[in-house]
Design a protein around this motif. Structure first.
Motif, PDB file in Angstrom:
ATOM      1  N   ASP A 152     -10.284  67.246  55.743  1.00  0.00           N
ATOM      2  CA  ASP A 152     -11.026  66.780  57.205  1.00  0.00           C
ATOM      3  C   ASP A 152      -9.727  66.191  57.774  1.00  0.00           C
ATOM      4  O   ASP A 152      -9.752  66.219  59.243  1.00  0.00           O
ATOM      5  N   ALA A 153      -8.812  65.320  57.395  1.00  0.00           N
ATOM      6  CA  ALA A 153      -7.951  64.606  58.107  1.00  0.00           C
ATOM      7  C   ALA A 153      -6.965  65.439  58.669  1.00  0.00           C
ATOM      8  O   ALA A 153      -6.379  65.541  59.642  1.00  0.00           O
ATOM      9  N   GLY A 154      -6.533  66.226  57.962  1.00  0.00           N
ATOM     10  CA  GLY A 154      -5.444  67.492  58.213  1.00  0.00           C
ATOM     11  C   GLY A 154      -6.056  68.350  59.601  1.00  0.00           C
ATOM     12  O   GLY A 154      -5.268  68.409  60.429  1.00  0.00           O
ATOM     13  N   PHE A 155      -7.433  68.468  59.563  1.00  0.00           N
ATOM     14  CA  PHE A 155      -7.956  69.406  60.658  1.00  0.00           C
ATOM     15  C   PHE A 155      -7.931  68.316  61.909  1.00  0.00           C
ATOM     16  O   PHE A 155      -7.685  68.692  63.100  1.00  0.00           O
ATOM     17  N   SER A 156      -8.219  67.093  61.620  1.00  0.00           N
ATOM     18  CA  SER A 156      -8.208  66.051  62.685  1.00  0.00           C
ATOM     19  C   SER A 156      -6.716  65.927  63.254  1.00  0.00           C
ATOM     20  O   SER A 156      -6.515  65.809  64.524  1.00  0.00           O
ATOM     21  N   ILE A 157      -5.794  66.052  62.481  1.00  0.00           N
ATOM     22  CA  ILE A 157      -4.334  65.969  62.908  1.00  0.00           C
ATOM     23  C   ILE A 157      -4.012  66.979  63.653  1.00  0.00           C
ATOM     24  O   ILE A 157      -3.254  67.238  65.005  1.00  0.00           O
ATOM     25  N   PHE A 158      -4.368  68.193  63.210  1.00  0.00           N
ATOM     26  CA  PHE A 158      -4.134  69.635  64.056  1.00  0.00           C
ATOM     27  C   PHE A 158      -4.892  69.530  65.377  1.00  0.00           C
ATOM     28  O   PHE A 158      -4.344  70.087  66.183  1.00  0.00           O
ATOM     29  N   TYR A 159      -6.323  69.085  65.303  1.00  0.00           N
ATOM     30  CA  TYR A 159      -6.888  69.025  66.633  1.00  0.00           C
ATOM     31  C   TYR A 159      -6.113  68.161  67.608  1.00  0.00           C
ATOM     32  O   TYR A 159      -6.389  68.171  68.760  1.00  0.00           O
ATOM     33  N   MET A 160      -5.521  67.004  67.037  1.00  0.00           N
ATOM     34  CA  MET A 160      -4.905  66.278  68.070  1.00  0.00           C
ATOM     35  C   MET A 160      -3.691  67.057  68.720  1.00  0.00           C
ATOM     36  O   MET A 160      -3.286  66.817  69.865  1.00  0.00           O
ATOM     37  N   GLY A 161      -2.969  67.939  67.785  1.00  0.00           N
ATOM     38  CA  GLY A 161      -1.846  68.724  68.689  1.00  0.00           C
ATOM     39  C   GLY A 161      -2.602  69.622  69.749  1.00  0.00           C
ATOM     40  O   GLY A 161      -2.097  69.971  70.774  1.00  0.00           O
ATOM     41  N   VAL A 162      -3.782  70.404  69.447  1.00  0.00           N
ATOM     42  CA  VAL A 162      -4.497  70.816  70.430  1.00  0.00           C
ATOM     43  C   VAL A 162      -4.692  70.406  71.360  1.00  0.00           C
ATOM     44  O   VAL A 162      -4.559  70.774  72.801  1.00  0.00           O
ATOM     45  N   ASN A 163      -4.939  68.814  71.496  1.00  0.00           N
ATOM     46  CA  ASN A 163      -5.230  68.153  72.665  1.00  0.00           C
ATOM     47  C   ASN A 163      -4.167  67.442  73.126  1.00  0.00           C
ATOM     48  O   ASN A 163      -4.230  66.989  74.582  1.00  0.00           O
ATOM     49  N   THR A 164      -3.137  67.418  72.569  1.00  0.00           N
ATOM     50  CA  THR A 164      -1.700  67.007  73.390  1.00  0.00           C
ATOM     51  C   THR A 164      -1.388  68.095  74.396  1.00  0.00           C
ATOM     52  O   THR A 164      -1.074  67.699  75.598  1.00  0.00           O
ATOM     53  N   GLY A 165      -1.552  69.051  73.858  1.00  0.00           N
ATOM     54  CA  GLY A 165      -1.248  70.537  75.003  1.00  0.00           C
ATOM     55  C   GLY A 165      -2.471  70.173  76.123  1.00  0.00           C
ATOM     56  O   GLY A 165      -2.066  70.429  77.254  1.00  0.00           O
ATOM     57  N   ALA A 166      -3.466  70.174  75.680  1.00  0.00           N
ATOM     58  CA  ALA A 166      -4.571  70.041  76.583  1.00  0.00           C
ATOM     59  C   ALA A 166      -4.415  68.971  77.613  1.00  0.00           C
ATOM     60  O   ALA A 166      -4.703  69.019  78.838  1.00  0.00           O
ATOM     61  N   PHE A 167      -4.038  67.763  77.318  1.00  0.00           N
ATOM     62  CA  PHE A 167      -3.656  66.714  78.026  1.00  0.00           C
ATOM     63  C   PHE A 167      -2.571  66.909  79.054  1.00  0.00           C
ATOM     64  O   PHE A 167      -2.626  66.408  80.046  1.00  0.00           O
ATOM     65  N   LEU A 168      -1.433  67.260  78.532  1.00  0.00           N
ATOM     66  CA  LEU A 168      -0.391  67.572  79.544  1.00  0.00           C
ATOM     67  C   LEU A 168      -0.672  68.652  80.495  1.00  0.00           C
ATOM     68  O   LEU A 168      -0.285  68.703  81.577  1.00  0.00           O
TER      69      LEU A 168
END
Length: 493
Positions: A152-168
């Motif tokens: 679950d933590a790994g998917f949360s970190i992966f999800y942060m990558g998703v949202n880094t791109g979405a933020f920029l």
């Protein structure tokens, strides 16, 4: 050969205590999401803006519905992408080919060629996203053992990558699109996907065997039959589209209605296939049954969350005071509120789940929290309409609070849903079940396409009140039946 190894072969350390291959998938998804959310941040405006201002002049109600069914088709294509990975290519090659199609989709929009380029881009992006998005998430799951408490933590970190791109994305693509011209913004989206592809090819060595082989490959005889059936099906579809176009039957409303129907029927049919399949064991069948209410909850959540690019994008553009802080805020920038909250809080959620370990809330309870927060995010927007009326533009803080609330709900539901899908999926339907997970978003947007046209400033308070209230009630119901769902999950937390 079938990829059936139970022990992951990818290096298990090297990225913040997680498998090193997570970094490859993290950055691939980050660049892909930058390109996608950048395009999405200006797509509605490009559709309904006047032709003399560089837009296409599509009526706003039709434009909102098209954005919704476009999203539905994108996520529905995950079923096909999962099948292709499970039976033909494996997840790794599917990701690569999907990224190439996505890059060409953005190139189509970068060319000022009118509605024809828009529709060509939509087709390419639907096909590419179906191959990439399902399989990259499934490959993340393949980096971990099913009982690994880091999942679950790994998917949360992966999800942060998703949202880094979405933020920029809105700051780069959105600003260029609204301040220079739309095609300049779409060009940057194409470049972003190209960078993501290069990074993925260079980093595949860190993935071990995750996603390398199909989990349930076609036999040579089945491949021959598939080629014939697929070829005939594509030819028939092309003929049908041409006939409908020539006779004038092929309209935007027809496309919207067909995709809405498919977005509901496809997941229903797929659940029936998995439950009836002889390759699904009794334990797996129980887990699929438990997955159904989680799927329904996901549909309700995404029904609200995905309206950020349609209803809330229009609310930002037309109902929000964009000069409230002394300078003009591009309306596309509001699309960054969701990812910036995730970037800030995803590590905290990941750390919380790891710290709690076996004491963390069950998956159904996390889903219930997500629905409650999503419902509140819409109820908040009732306040400015009731207090000040719809003739006065709302302070941007109201819209910001709404985005923050639904994002907190997303952190409770979305990364957890990805992880739960990889754990609850029948072995023979591994990648396809991840595709099924994404069809919950497809169903949400398909249904939303029929509803978003009802939103206008005149109906604002009622619209947000009814939609938010229904989702809130569903969250309470899910919380109450969570223990029964958890028992059906047969040992999966």
């Amino acid at each position: 050969m079938t990829a059936t190894a139970s022990t992951p072969t990818a290096p298990q350390k090297g990225f913040f205590g997680h498998p090193r291959g997570l970094s490859t998938l993290f950055f691939t998804e980050m660049w892909e999401r930058l390109s996608y959310y950048g395009m999405k941040s200006i797509l509605l405006y490009y559709m309904y803006d006047q032709v003399v201002k560089g837009g296409l002049g599509i009526p706003s109600g039709t434009a909102k519905a098209l954005v919704a069914v476009y999203g539905a088709a994108l996520y529905m294509s995950g079923i096909v992408g999962g099948w292709v990975a499970d039976r033909l290519l494996g997840s790794r090659r599917s990701i690569l080919y999907g990224g190439i199609l996505i890059m060409f989709a953005h190139i189509c929009l970068a060319v000022p060629a009118g509605r024809g380029a828009l529709y060509a881009s939509m087709v390419l992006l639907v096909l590419g996203t179906g191959l990439l998005k399902t399989n990259i998430s499934n490959t993340v799951g393949g980096l971990y053992d099913k009982q690994d408490t880091r999942r679950d933590a790994g998917f949360s970190i992966f999800y942060m990558g998703v949202n880094t791109g979405a933020f920029l994305a809105p700051f780069i693509v959105g600003t260029l699109g609204q301040k220079v011209n739309y095609h300049a913004g779409f060009s940057v989206a194409a470049v972003g996907m190209a960078i993501g592809l290069i990074q993925y090819v260079l980093g595949q060595r860190h993935l071990g065997d995750a996603g390398r082989l199909p989990t349930n490959p076609l036999t040579p005889a089945e491949r021959g039959r598939f080629s014939l059936i697929a070829g005939a099906g594509v030819a028939a579809l092309v003929v049908l589209v041409v006939v409908l176009a020539v006779t004038g039957v092929l309209t935007a409303d027809l496309v919207i209605n067909v995709i809405t129907a498919l977005s509901v029927l496809v997941p229903l049919g797929y659940f029936a296939v998995m439950l009836r399949s002889g390759r699904t064991t009794a334990v797996e069948r129980s887990r699929v049954v438990a997955y159904i209410p989680l799927f329904v909850a996901s549909v309700a959540f995404w029904f609200i969350q995905e309206q950020g690019a349609s209803v809330l994008a229009q609310y930002a553009d037309q109902r929000t005071d964009l000069n409230a802080f002394g300078f003009a805020i591009p309306s596309s920038w509001f699309q960054s509120v969701n990812p910036v909250v995730i970037i800030v809080l995803a590590p905290a959620f990941a750390a919380l789940w790891m710290k709690l370990g076996t004491r963390q809330p069950t998956t159904p309870r996390k889903f219930a929290y997500g629905l409650l927060l999503a419902g509140l995010s819409y109820l908040v927007l009732v306040v400015p309409a009731v207090v000040a009326g719809t003739g006065v533009k709302a302070n941007p803080l109201w819209l910001t609070v709404s985005f923050v609330l639904v994002t907190l709900g997303e952190l409770c539901l979305s990364p957890v849903g990805l992880s739960a899908t990889t754990k609850l999926a029948p072995a023979a339907f591994a990648a396809q079940t991840m595709g099924l997970w994404f069809t919950s978003d497809a169903a949400a947007q398909g249904l939303s396409a029929q509803v978003v046209k009802l939103y206008t400033p005149a109906t604002e308070a009622g619209y947000f009140g009814v939609v938010g209230g229904v989702v809130l009630v569903l969250g309470v119901a899910l919380y109450l039946i969570a223990p029964a769902i958890h028992r059906k999950m047969q040992g999966v937390d």
